[in-house]
Scaffold this motif. Sequence first.
Motif, short mmCIF file in Angstrom:
data_model
loop_
_atom_site.label_atom_id
_atom_site.label_comp_id
_atom_site.label_asym_id
_atom_site.label_seq_id
_atom_site.Cartn_x
_atom_site.Cartn_y
_atom_site.Cartn_z
N GLN A 3 5.34 -31.03 -57.75
CA GLN A 3 6.08 -29.57 -57.36
C GLN A 3 7.32 -29.28 -57.60
O GLN A 3 7.82 -28.29 -57.91
CB GLN A 3 5.96 -29.49 -55.55
CG GLN A 3 4.65 -29.43 -55.10
CD GLN A 3 4.60 -29.38 -53.56
OE1 GLN A 3 5.52 -29.60 -52.86
NE2 GLN A 3 3.32 -29.06 -53.06
N SER A 4 8.19 -30.55 -58.08
CA SER A 4 9.47 -30.41 -58.31
C SER A 4 9.78 -29.57 -59.64
O SER A 4 10.66 -28.72 -59.57
CB SER A 4 10.09 -32.03 -58.56
OG SER A 4 11.38 -31.73 -58.23
N PRO A 5 8.81 -29.86 -60.81
CA PRO A 5 9.23 -28.73 -61.85
C PRO A 5 8.78 -27.59 -61.58
O PRO A 5 9.47 -26.61 -62.19
CB PRO A 5 8.31 -29.90 -62.87
CG PRO A 5 8.09 -31.23 -62.36
CD PRO A 5 8.31 -30.91 -60.94
N SER A 6 7.71 -27.21 -60.82
CA SER A 6 7.00 -26.00 -60.59
C SER A 6 8.52 -25.13 -59.69
O SER A 6 8.68 -24.08 -60.06
CB SER A 6 6.01 -26.03 -59.78
OG SER A 6 5.14 -26.59 -60.21
N LEU A 7 9.01 -25.74 -58.72
CA LEU A 7 10.29 -25.36 -58.12
C LEU A 7 11.45 -24.93 -58.80
O LEU A 7 11.74 -23.83 -58.91
CB LEU A 7 10.85 -26.29 -56.92
CG LEU A 7 11.83 -25.87 -55.96
CD1 LEU A 7 11.33 -24.60 -55.33
CD2 LEU A 7 12.06 -26.84 -54.97
N VAL A 8 11.63 -25.81 -59.90
CA VAL A 8 12.69 -25.74 -60.95
C VAL A 8 12.44 -24.32 -61.54
O VAL A 8 13.06 -23.56 -61.96
CB VAL A 8 13.19 -26.94 -61.66
CG1 VAL A 8 13.97 -26.64 -62.68
CG2 VAL A 8 13.58 -27.92 -60.65
N LEU A 9 11.20 -24.51 -62.15
CA LEU A 9 10.74 -23.23 -62.89
C LEU A 9 10.91 -21.91 -62.15
O LEU A 9 11.45 -20.93 -62.65
CB LEU A 9 9.39 -23.56 -63.41
CG LEU A 9 8.46 -22.17 -64.24
CD1 LEU A 9 9.52 -22.11 -65.70
CD2 LEU A 9 7.37 -22.67 -64.59
N VAL A 10 10.43 -21.92 -60.84
CA VAL A 10 10.35 -20.66 -60.11
C VAL A 10 11.85 -20.45 -59.92
O VAL A 10 12.30 -19.17 -59.91
CB VAL A 10 9.87 -20.88 -58.67
CG1 VAL A 10 10.00 -19.79 -57.81
CG2 VAL A 10 8.32 -20.67 -58.96
N LEU A 11 12.77 -21.42 -59.60
CA LEU A 11 14.16 -21.07 -59.35
C LEU A 11 14.99 -20.44 -60.67
O LEU A 11 15.79 -19.46 -60.53
CB LEU A 11 15.27 -22.49 -58.86
CG LEU A 11 14.57 -22.70 -57.49
CD1 LEU A 11 15.19 -23.81 -57.23
CD2 LEU A 11 15.16 -21.86 -56.55
#
Length: 82
Positions: A3-11
């Motif tokens: 989930q961390s890369p997805s969260l970074v991408l969303v941010l």
Amino acid sequence: PSQSPSLVLVLLILTSAGGTGAGVELVTLATKQRLHRGVLRDLERQHQKKENIRLLEEQIALTKQLKEERDKMLMEKGSQQS
């Protein structure tokens, strides 16, 4: 962990969109200010043009009056000499 890369991408997307929106707002504000200054310059030019025309008309009237007075004096001088 996934989930961390997805969260970074969303941010990153949100930050980028926010930055773009702020940039557009700044450009829009600068454009409005430039247009406003242009309107103020146009109004000042119009005012100056009216003032110049008024001064020119005043100068024409004074010149006409001076010529009439000069002609009158010349006629009086001519009649005194005859």
